[in-house]
Design a protein around this motif. Structure first.
Motif, PDB file in Angstrom:
ATOM      1  N   HIS A 246       3.112 -10.851   5.032  1.00 40.54           N
ATOM      2  CA  HIS A 246       2.503 -10.206   6.197  1.00 40.54           C
ATOM      3  C   HIS A 246       1.015 -10.560   6.223  1.00 40.54           C
ATOM      4  O   HIS A 246       0.324 -10.396   5.208  1.00 40.54           O
ATOM      5  N   ILE A 247       0.539 -11.056   7.349  1.00 42.29           N
ATOM      6  CA  ILE A 247      -0.882 -11.329   7.528  1.00 42.29           C
ATOM      7  C   ILE A 247      -1.372 -10.532   8.730  1.00 42.29           C
ATOM      8  O   ILE A 247      -0.817 -10.655   9.831  1.00 42.29           O
TER       9      ILE A 247
ATOM     10  N   PRO B 163      -9.566   1.614  12.230  1.00 49.42           N
ATOM     11  CA  PRO B 163      -8.757   2.069  11.091  1.00 49.42           C
ATOM     12  C   PRO B 163      -7.435   2.718  11.498  1.00 49.42           C
ATOM     13  O   PRO B 163      -6.401   2.457  10.857  1.00 49.42           O
ATOM     14  N   ASN B 164      -7.441   3.532  12.547  1.00 47.68           N
ATOM     15  CA  ASN B 164      -6.201   4.186  12.968  1.00 47.68           C
ATOM     16  C   ASN B 164      -5.181   3.182  13.491  1.00 47.68           C
ATOM     17  O   ASN B 164      -3.965   3.368  13.317  1.00 47.68           O
ATOM     18  N   GLN B 165      -5.659   2.118  14.123  1.00 48.44           N
ATOM     19  CA  GLN B 165      -4.740   1.091  14.619  1.00 48.44           C
ATOM     20  C   GLN B 165      -4.124   0.311  13.462  1.00 48.44           C
ATOM     21  O   GLN B 165      -2.948  -0.059  13.523  1.00 48.44           O
ATOM     22  N   LEU B 166      -4.903   0.069  12.425  1.00 52.66           N
ATOM     23  CA  LEU B 166      -4.353  -0.584  11.238  1.00 52.66           C
ATOM     24  C   LEU B 166      -3.302   0.311  10.584  1.00 52.66           C
ATOM     25  O   LEU B 166      -2.242  -0.167  10.152  1.00 52.66           O
ATOM     26  N   LYS B 167      -3.582   1.596  10.506  1.00 56.33           N
ATOM     27  CA  LYS B 167      -2.611   2.533   9.942  1.00 56.33           C
ATOM     28  C   LYS B 167      -1.300   2.512  10.728  1.00 56.33           C
ATOM     29  O   LYS B 167      -0.208   2.572  10.158  1.00 56.33           O
ATOM     30  N   GLU B 168      -1.403   2.430  12.058  1.00 58.67           N
ATOM     31  CA  GLU B 168      -0.209   2.368  12.888  1.00 58.67           C
ATOM     32  C   GLU B 168       0.611   1.116  12.578  1.00 58.67           C
ATOM     33  O   GLU B 168       1.841   1.170  12.478  1.00 58.67           O
ATOM     34  N   LYS B 169      -0.052  -0.022  12.439  1.00 61.11           N
ATOM     35  CA  LYS B 169       0.653  -1.262  12.122  1.00 61.11           C
ATOM     36  C   LYS B 169       1.363  -1.178  10.776  1.00 61.11           C
ATOM     37  O   LYS B 169       2.502  -1.621  10.626  1.00 61.11           O
TER      38      LYS B 169
ATOM     39  N   ALA C 163       2.319   1.580   9.222  1.00 58.55           N
ATOM     40  CA  ALA C 163       3.426   2.534   9.321  1.00 58.55           C
ATOM     41  C   ALA C 163       4.642   1.878   9.965  1.00 58.55           C
ATOM     42  O   ALA C 163       5.783   2.121   9.567  1.00 58.55           O
ATOM     43  N   ALA C 164       4.397   1.018  10.961  1.00 59.71           N
ATOM     44  CA  ALA C 164       5.506   0.337  11.628  1.00 59.71           C
ATOM     45  C   ALA C 164       6.199  -0.652  10.694  1.00 59.71           C
ATOM     46  O   ALA C 164       7.412  -0.833  10.767  1.00 59.71           O
ATOM     47  N   ARG C 165       5.432  -1.287   9.789  1.00 53.51           N
ATOM     48  CA  ARG C 165       6.011  -2.305   8.910  1.00 53.51           C
ATOM     49  C   ARG C 165       6.597  -1.743   7.629  1.00 53.51           C
ATOM     50  O   ARG C 165       7.584  -2.254   7.104  1.00 53.51           O
ATOM     51  N   PHE C 166       5.984  -0.684   7.115  1.00 57.97           N
ATOM     52  CA  PHE C 166       6.385  -0.205   5.793  1.00 57.97           C
ATOM     53  C   PHE C 166       6.941   1.220   5.794  1.00 57.97           C
ATOM     54  O   PHE C 166       7.423   1.684   4.769  1.00 57.97           O
ATOM     55  N   GLY C 167       6.835   1.933   6.911  1.00 68.21           N
ATOM     56  CA  GLY C 167       7.403   3.280   6.989  1.00 68.21           C
ATOM     57  C   GLY C 167       8.910   3.208   7.084  1.00 68.21           C
ATOM     58  O   GLY C 167       9.487   2.250   7.619  1.00 68.21           O
TER      59      GLY C 167
ATOM     60  N   HIS D 158      12.663 -12.436 -13.883  1.00 64.50           N
ATOM     61  CA  HIS D 158      13.175 -11.488 -14.876  1.00 64.50           C
ATOM     62  C   HIS D 158      13.497 -10.106 -14.318  1.00 64.50           C
ATOM     63  O   HIS D 158      14.265  -9.367 -14.921  1.00 64.50           O
ATOM     64  N   HIS D 159      12.936  -9.750 -13.202  1.00 69.43           N
ATOM     65  CA  HIS D 159      13.160  -8.396 -12.705  1.00 69.43           C
ATOM     66  C   HIS D 159      13.966  -8.349 -11.410  1.00 69.43           C
ATOM     67  O   HIS D 159      14.569  -7.330 -11.122  1.00 69.43           O
ATOM     68  N   GLY D 160      13.976  -9.445 -10.645  1.00 72.16           N
ATOM     69  CA  GLY D 160      14.685  -9.417  -9.377  1.00 72.16           C
ATOM     70  C   GLY D 160      14.132  -8.352  -8.444  1.00 72.16           C
ATOM     71  O   GLY D 160      14.844  -7.828  -7.591  1.00 72.16           O
ATOM     72  N   ILE D 161      12.867  -8.018  -8.596  1.00 75.15           N
ATOM     73  CA  ILE D 161      12.263  -6.947  -7.817  1.00 75.15           C
ATOM     74  C   ILE D 161      11.928  -7.444  -6.411  1.00 75.15           C
ATOM     75  O   ILE D 161      11.626  -8.619  -6.204  1.00 75.15           O
ATOM     76  N   HIS D 162      12.013  -6.545  -5.445  1.00 72.45           N
ATOM     77  CA  HIS D 162      11.639  -6.890  -4.066  1.00 72.45           C
ATOM     78  C   HIS D 162      10.156  -6.624  -3.893  1.00 72.45           C
ATOM     79  O   HIS D 162       9.709  -5.483  -3.956  1.00 72.45           O
ATOM     80  N   TYR D 163       9.386  -7.697  -3.700  1.00 74.61           N
ATOM     81  CA  TYR D 163       7.956  -7.508  -3.477  1.00 74.61           C
ATOM     82  C   TYR D 163       7.532  -8.225  -2.201  1.00 74.61           C
ATOM     83  O   TYR D 163       8.149  -9.202  -1.760  1.00 74.61           O
ATOM     84  N   GLN D 164       6.475  -7.711  -1.595  1.00 73.38           N
ATOM     85  CA  GLN D 164       5.905  -8.302  -0.386  1.00 73.38           C
ATOM     86  C   GLN D 164       4.395  -8.416  -0.584  1.00 73.38           C
ATOM     87  O   GLN D 164       3.776  -7.528  -1.168  1.00 73.38           O
ATOM     88  N   ILE D 165       3.831  -9.495  -0.083  1.00 70.88           N
ATOM     89  CA  ILE D 165       2.383  -9.679  -0.140  1.00 70.88           C
ATOM     90  C   ILE D 165       1.805  -9.395   1.238  1.00 70.88           C
ATOM     91  O   ILE D 165       2.200 -10.012   2.231  1.00 70.88           O
TER      92      ILE D 165
END
Length: 291
Positions: free
Chosen positions: A141-142, A150-156, A158-162, A85-92
């Protein structure tokens, strides 16, 4: 349907203790509107609210996990509704870690796993892993955080969603007066009380470092020029390292006696110098206190 096409929605889920809190905070730093622990049954309604924002909210992230396990079974139905119904772009985004690492994290935090029946973390972890098999299979994304800080996760993330892989850090140059106390939220403090003081020039005293006459007076001295050169070199070295460590905001305090003349002029100058490299803003805490 057209209204939803411009909305980017990230559904964060996965194992308890795998880093969902870090993930949602990271996406918030990347400009996403974030909600933690949303019941899946409310997902379509939430998207309607995003559409009603008329473009003001185009990036959103939701944490949906087994804390609300009585509602979790409705997640797939809600996602299917969005597609139809929305055609929205979502990612899990699914976060996981090894059993050994998750047990260690629970012992370190002394928290009880939400699914643990006998009080041991491993019992809850094994149940949760089984219940999340289907949503993991649908994930876009898994990320295994077993060996990530934590900082390394933030970097990942940022690379995928920034937008450009790596968001610019926001640097605030904050002027203040030492006689009113050092701001509690500064990361770095530089004292410019050694510079000639416009306060003792009668024609300049009523004005501030934002006025051209005061600014030029502060900047004309040789010690000011040397200080600016050395401080610019120091900050040019420091800022990339702070950014690399995952810092998204940095407050640089510039203090003089009253926070009206010298510190204001220096903060204004530094903001202009670094605005091409980082996202900069300038603030003057005490500029009006002597008025």
């Amino acid at each position: 349907m057209d209204a939803g096409k411009g909305i980017n929605l990230v559904v964060i889920t996965g194992m308890s203790g795998a880093g969902k809190t870090v993930a949602v905070q990271s996406l918030e730093d990347l400009g996403f509107f974030c909600i933690d622990n949303l019941p899946p049954i409310l997902l379509p309604k939430f998207v309607e609210l995003l559409e009603q924002s008329k473009g003001k909210l185009r990036k959103a992230a939701l944490v949906i996990d087994l804390r609300g396990r009585e509602f979790f079974s409705s997640l797939f139905e809600s996602l299917d509704t969005l597609e139809k119904h929305h055609g929205i772009h979502y990612q899990i985004l699914f976060l996981e870690a090894s059993d050994q690492v998750l047990v260690r994290r629970y012992k370190e935090t002394r928290r009880r796993h939400p699914l643990s029946r006998d009080g041991t973390p491993l019992d809850g972890i094994l149940q949760e892993r089984k219940l999340l098999e289907e949503i993991k299979g649908r994930a876009h994304h898994i990320i295994d955080t077993s060996h990530l800080k934590p900082n390394q996760l933030k970097e990942k993330l940022a690379a995928r969603f920034g937008q450009s892989g790596r968001e610019r850090m926001t640097v605030t140059f904050l002027s203040f007066g030492f006689k009113y106390g050092v701001p509690i939220d500064v990361d770095l403090v530089f004292d410019v009380r050694f510079l000639p003081n416009p306060h003792y020039v009668k024609s300049l005293r009523p004005h501030t470092g934002k006025d051209s006459d005061v600014y030029e007076y502060v900047m004309k001295w040789e010690q000011t020029k040397q200080f600016i050169d050395k401080l610019t070199d120091l900050l040019s070295f420091l800022l990339p390292h702070y950014h690399r460590e995952g810092k998204t905001q940095l407050v640089v305090g510039i203090g003089c006696t009253g926070g009206k003349h010298r510190s204001v002029a220096i903060a204004e100058h530094l903001s202009r110098v670094f605005s091409e490299r980082e996202s900069c803003r300038v603030a003057h805490r005490d500029i009006d206190k002597d008025a």
